[in-house]
Write a protein that holds these residues in place. Structure first.
Motif, PDB file in Angstrom:
ATOM      1  N   VAL A  18       0.844  -1.194   0.000  1.00 47.75           N
ATOM      2  CA  VAL A  18       0.000   0.000   0.000  1.00 47.75           C
ATOM      3  C   VAL A  18       0.879   1.243   0.000  1.00 47.75           C
ATOM      4  CG1 VAL A  18      -1.880  -1.155   1.210  1.00 47.75           C
ATOM      5  CG2 VAL A  18      -0.124   0.048   2.534  1.00 47.75           C
ATOM      6  N   MET A  19       0.264   2.362  -0.382  1.00 49.43           N
ATOM      7  CA  MET A  19       0.938   3.662  -0.301  1.00 49.43           C
ATOM      8  C   MET A  19       0.518   4.355   0.986  1.00 49.43           C
ATOM      9  SD  MET A  19       0.872   5.087  -4.212  1.00 49.43           S
ATOM     10  CE  MET A  19      -0.855   4.669  -4.481  1.00 49.43           C
ATOM     11  N   ILE A  20       1.457   5.034   1.605  1.00 47.74           N
ATOM     12  CA  ILE A  20       1.252   5.600   2.933  1.00 47.74           C
ATOM     13  C   ILE A  20       1.368   7.118   2.861  1.00 47.74           C
ATOM     14  CG2 ILE A  20       2.149   5.641   5.306  1.00 47.74           C
ATOM     15  CD1 ILE A  20       3.389   2.769   4.487  1.00 47.74           C
ATOM     16  N   GLY A  21       0.314   7.806   3.293  1.00 49.65           N
ATOM     17  CA  GLY A  21       0.320   9.262   3.254  1.00 49.65           C
ATOM     18  C   GLY A  21      -0.372   9.848   2.048  1.00 49.65           C
ATOM     19  N   LEU A  22      -1.268   9.081   1.429  1.00 46.43           N
ATOM     20  CA  LEU A  22      -2.044   9.570   0.283  1.00 46.43           C
ATOM     21  C   LEU A  22      -2.967  10.712   0.689  1.00 46.43           C
ATOM     22  CD1 LEU A  22      -3.118   6.127  -1.179  1.00 46.43           C
ATOM     23  CD2 LEU A  22      -1.955   7.887  -2.527  1.00 46.43           C
ATOM     24  N   PRO A  23      -3.301  11.580  -0.242  1.00 48.85           N
ATOM     25  CA  PRO A  23      -4.378  12.535   0.034  1.00 48.85           C
ATOM     26  C   PRO A  23      -5.662  11.766   0.373  1.00 48.85           C
ATOM     27  CG  PRO A  23      -3.280  13.061  -2.039  1.00 48.85           C
ATOM     28  CD  PRO A  23      -2.771  11.721  -1.608  1.00 48.85           C
ATOM     29  N   PHE A  24      -6.440  12.286   1.277  1.00 50.25           N
ATOM     30  CA  PHE A  24      -7.721  11.713   1.693  1.00 50.25           C
ATOM     31  C   PHE A  24      -7.588  10.473   2.577  1.00 50.25           C
ATOM     32  CE2 PHE A  24      -7.985  12.857  -2.923  1.00 50.25           C
ATOM     33  CZ  PHE A  24      -8.501  14.136  -2.766  1.00 50.25           C
ATOM     34  N   GLN A  25      -6.357   9.991   2.807  1.00 53.45           N
ATOM     35  CA  GLN A  25      -6.153   8.772   3.585  1.00 53.45           C
ATOM     36  C   GLN A  25      -6.186   9.085   5.085  1.00 53.45           C
ATOM     37  OE1 GLN A  25      -2.145   6.955   3.495  1.00 53.45           O
ATOM     38  NE2 GLN A  25      -3.116   5.156   2.596  1.00 53.45           N
ATOM     39  N   THR A  26      -6.737   8.152   5.867  1.00 50.64           N
ATOM     40  CA  THR A  26      -6.798   8.304   7.314  1.00 50.64           C
ATOM     41  C   THR A  26      -5.971   7.216   8.003  1.00 50.64           C
ATOM     42  OG1 THR A  26      -8.724   6.859   7.598  1.00 50.64           O
ATOM     43  CG2 THR A  26      -9.153   9.193   7.091  1.00 50.64           C
ATOM     44  N   MET A  45       5.721  -1.775   0.891  1.00 55.57           N
ATOM     45  CA  MET A  45       4.902  -0.575   1.094  1.00 55.57           C
ATOM     46  C   MET A  45       5.812   0.573   1.505  1.00 55.57           C
ATOM     47  SD  MET A  45       2.960  -1.640   4.619  1.00 55.57           S
ATOM     48  CE  MET A  45       3.892  -2.226   6.047  1.00 55.57           C
ATOM     49  N   GLY A  46       5.410   1.774   1.127  1.00 52.03           N
ATOM     50  CA  GLY A  46       6.236   2.924   1.441  1.00 52.03           C
ATOM     51  C   GLY A  46       5.452   4.203   1.290  1.00 52.03           C
ATOM     52  N   PRO A  47       6.103   5.311   1.503  1.00 55.37           N
ATOM     53  CA  PRO A  47       5.410   6.600   1.466  1.00 55.37           C
ATOM     54  C   PRO A  47       4.928   6.958   0.063  1.00 55.37           C
ATOM     55  CG  PRO A  47       7.783   6.917   1.639  1.00 55.37           C
ATOM     56  CD  PRO A  47       7.538   5.459   1.815  1.00 55.37           C
ATOM     57  N   TYR A  48       3.742   7.538  -0.001  1.00 51.00           N
ATOM     58  CA  TYR A  48       3.279   8.118  -1.255  1.00 51.00           C
ATOM     59  C   TYR A  48       4.133   9.347  -1.550  1.00 51.00           C
ATOM     60  CZ  TYR A  48       0.706  11.331  -4.236  1.00 51.00           C
ATOM     61  OH  TYR A  48       0.380  12.236  -5.220  1.00 51.00           O
ATOM     62  N   LEU A  49       4.645   9.401  -2.775  1.00 52.48           N
ATOM     63  CA  LEU A  49       5.433  10.542  -3.224  1.00 52.48           C
ATOM     64  C   LEU A  49       4.800  11.081  -4.496  1.00 52.48           C
ATOM     65  CD1 LEU A  49       8.982   9.044  -2.606  1.00 52.48           C
ATOM     66  CD2 LEU A  49       7.822  10.779  -1.243  1.00 52.48           C
ATOM     67  N   GLU A  50       4.593  12.360  -4.525  1.00 48.04           N
ATOM     68  CA  GLU A  50       3.851  12.961  -5.623  1.00 48.04           C
ATOM     69  C   GLU A  50       4.700  13.095  -6.896  1.00 48.04           C
ATOM     70  OE1 GLU A  50       4.743  16.327  -2.613  1.00 48.04           O
ATOM     71  OE2 GLU A  50       4.586  14.154  -2.641  1.00 48.04           O
ATOM     72  N   HIS A  51       4.009  13.107  -8.021  1.00 47.25           N
ATOM     73  CA  HIS A  51       4.629  13.326  -9.332  1.00 47.25           C
ATOM     74  C   HIS A  51       3.899  14.491  -9.977  1.00 47.25           C
ATOM     75  CE1 HIS A  51       5.927  12.794 -13.466  1.00 47.25           C
ATOM     76  NE2 HIS A  51       6.736  11.801 -13.124  1.00 47.25           N
ATOM     77  N   ALA A  52       4.648  15.476 -10.456  1.00 47.77           N
ATOM     78  CA  ALA A  52       4.050  16.723 -10.950  1.00 47.77           C
ATOM     79  C   ALA A  52       3.133  16.518 -12.154  1.00 47.77           C
ATOM     80  CB  ALA A  52       5.154  17.726 -11.303  1.00 47.77           C
ATOM     81  N   PRO A  54       5.237 -12.132  11.964  1.00 47.54           N
ATOM     82  CA  PRO A  54       6.689 -12.249  12.152  1.00 47.54           C
ATOM     83  C   PRO A  54       7.449 -12.937  11.027  1.00 47.54           C
ATOM     84  CG  PRO A  54       5.512 -12.859  14.161  1.00 47.54           C
ATOM     85  CD  PRO A  54       4.488 -12.736  13.077  1.00 47.54           C
ATOM     86  N   ASP A  55       6.781 -13.854  10.287  1.00 49.66           N
ATOM     87  CA  ASP A  55       7.519 -14.694   9.340  1.00 49.66           C
ATOM     88  C   ASP A  55       7.378 -14.292   7.879  1.00 49.66           C
ATOM     89  OD1 ASP A  55       4.876 -15.421   9.117  1.00 49.66           O
ATOM     90  OD2 ASP A  55       5.193 -17.582   9.312  1.00 49.66           O
ATOM     91  N   ILE A  56       6.806 -13.110   7.598  1.00 49.80           N
ATOM     92  CA  ILE A  56       6.680 -12.704   6.197  1.00 49.80           C
ATOM     93  C   ILE A  56       7.949 -11.978   5.729  1.00 49.80           C
ATOM     94  CG2 ILE A  56       4.177 -12.494   6.375  1.00 49.80           C
ATOM     95  CD1 ILE A  56       4.534  -9.450   6.305  1.00 49.80           C
ATOM     96  N   ASN A  57       8.047 -11.796   4.419  1.00 52.53           N
ATOM     97  CA  ASN A  57       9.106 -10.963   3.850  1.00 52.53           C
ATOM     98  C   ASN A  57       8.572  -9.548   3.663  1.00 52.53           C
ATOM     99  OD1 ASN A  57      11.026 -12.959   3.729  1.00 52.53           O
ATOM    100  ND2 ASN A  57      10.761 -13.407   1.554  1.00 52.53           N
ATOM    101  N   ILE A  58       9.334  -8.568   4.124  1.00 50.12           N
ATOM    102  CA  ILE A  58       8.947  -7.166   3.992  1.00 50.12           C
ATOM    103  C   ILE A  58      10.076  -6.418   3.301  1.00 50.12           C
ATOM    104  CG2 ILE A  58       8.254  -5.059   5.185  1.00 50.12           C
ATOM    105  CD1 ILE A  58       7.324  -6.766   7.536  1.00 50.12           C
ATOM    106  N   ALA A  59       9.745  -5.709   2.238  1.00 51.49           N
ATOM    107  CA  ALA A  59      10.757  -4.956   1.491  1.00 51.49           C
ATOM    108  C   ALA A  59      10.950  -3.570   2.094  1.00 51.49           C
ATOM    109  CB  ALA A  59      10.352  -4.834   0.031  1.00 51.49           C
TER     110      ALA A  59
END
Length: 363
Positions: A203-211, A232-239, A272-277
């Motif tokens: 998922v993206m974290i910090g999207l507009p409208f996200q709670t 998963m990581g931070p949402y970063l905007e693209h112009a 605990p046992d999953i792979n997280i990037a």
């Protein structure tokens, strides 16, 4: 309000517990969460980092997702597609450097020609690597028949990010048409699991409208769906995207980074046992972002091995790092940085998700 130490001693987190952990603003409480997550990681999957060579082999895309820099509607980028020979050269580079798998990623395309092309490419990769070499696909929504064809050709992992588990939020960040359908995305993820792939999402974290409640539901979704690997990581905007118009609604990037780190930490404790990037987007905000991800519980990194001349044309967001670094330098840099924080690179280790292995064992 429950003390963080009390929550972290629980065997299971409630929804309210997760909301409380995600809402941390106190530095000491944040560090307490990170310390707990890292101890869970060490005791479960160890201090090993698994490297997957990322090959962005095409930026052609039929989708028009409002957040994405390579969306079909963006006319400002140069479209490209690597030849099979170019892809195989990168695979050989990865193998030569001790990597045991690659990630084939592209913009989303759906056609018989594309299906056959990927099928043949998987077969060619198998011919020049050892039998266990892992192929991860990140090629978007496809039919069950296409997923099965690629699996039978030899791909073992599939990454399909849901972006958000909230259908309401999903509709805000995508066009309202049949090509961008929330239920289709969920069905595809289910098909991937049923066919037998190690299934990944994110998922993206910090999207507009996200709670915060949206993000809490994302973590619960990942656990309930028994996902094997997560990026998963931070949402970063693209112009050059429609969502850029809402940039004033965004929390500061530094806060998005901290929130992303807490998401990783909470998920490591929950599963605990999953792979997280530890994703590249973390490094876009902080030069040490990916190391912070590892210290919060992540155990996978995906160095970008895409040929240098094409990288600037695969920008999902602005200020993407490592687009001017050749593959060998990228690998050397990552290796050095990983070792500096006391982690070991798991060369010659396939690094399959322990969660997948445990999930497949007879009960």
């Amino acid at each position: 309000m429950a003390a963080i130490s009390e929550i972290l001693n629980k065997k299971e987190f409630s929804k309210d517990d997760i909301i409380r952990l995600l809402s941390i603003t106190n530095k000491d409480e944040h560090e307490l969460l990170i310390k707990k997550a890292y101890s869970v990681k060490v005791n479960t999957v160890g201090r090993k980092v698994h490297l997957r060579g990322l090959i962005e082999f095409s930026n052609y895309c039929r989708k028009d997702c409002y957040y994405c820099g390579i969306r079909k509607g963006n006319q400002k980028i140069n479209r490209y597609s690597l030849s099979d020979e170019q892809v195989l050269q990168v695979v050989e580079l990865a193998r030569r450097n001790g990597l045991t798998g690659v990630v084939l990623q592209s913009g989303e395309t759906s056609s018989q020609l594309f299906t056959e092309r990927v099928t043949n490419l998987i077969a060619k990769i198998k011919e020049i690597t050892d039998p266990g070499f892992r192929i991860t696909l990140s090629l978007g929504e496809q039919t069950p028949e296409t997923y099965r064809q690629w699996f039978e050709a030899g791909a073992q992992r599939y990454l399909l990010r849901i972006e958000t588990s909230s259908e309401k939020l999903y509709r805000k960040i995508h066009p309202d048409n049949e090509l961008h359908n929330f239920k289709t995305r969920l069905e595809c993820l289910k098909n991937i699991q049923n066919i037998g792939y190690m299934a990944g999402t994110g998922v993206m974290i910090g999207l507009p409208f996200q709670t915060i409640e949206n993000l809490t539901d994302d973590l619960l979704f990942i656990k309930e769906r028994k996902i094997d690997m997560v990026g998963m990581g931070p949402y970063l905007e693209h112009a050059d995207t429609p969502l850029y118009n809402y940039k004033d609604l965004l929390m500061p990037q530094t806060e998005r980074l901290k929130l992303s780190i807490r998401m990783i930490a909470i998920l490591r404790i929950m599963m605990p046992d999953i792979n997280i990037a530890s994703t590249t987007a973390l490094q876009s905000i902080d030069p040490s972002g990916r190391e912070l991800g590892l210290q919060a519980g992540a155990n996978v990194m995906m160095p970008n091995l895409t040929p240098l001349k094409y990288r600037s044309n695969y920008l999902l967001y602005d200020n993407k790092p490592c687009i001017d670094q050749v593959a060998d330098d990228c690998l050397y840099c990552l290796t050095k940085r990983i070792k500096m924080i006391g982690e070991d690179i798991a060369y010659n280790d396939y690094g399959d998700s322990m969660h997948f292995i445990n999930r497949k064992q007879p009960q």
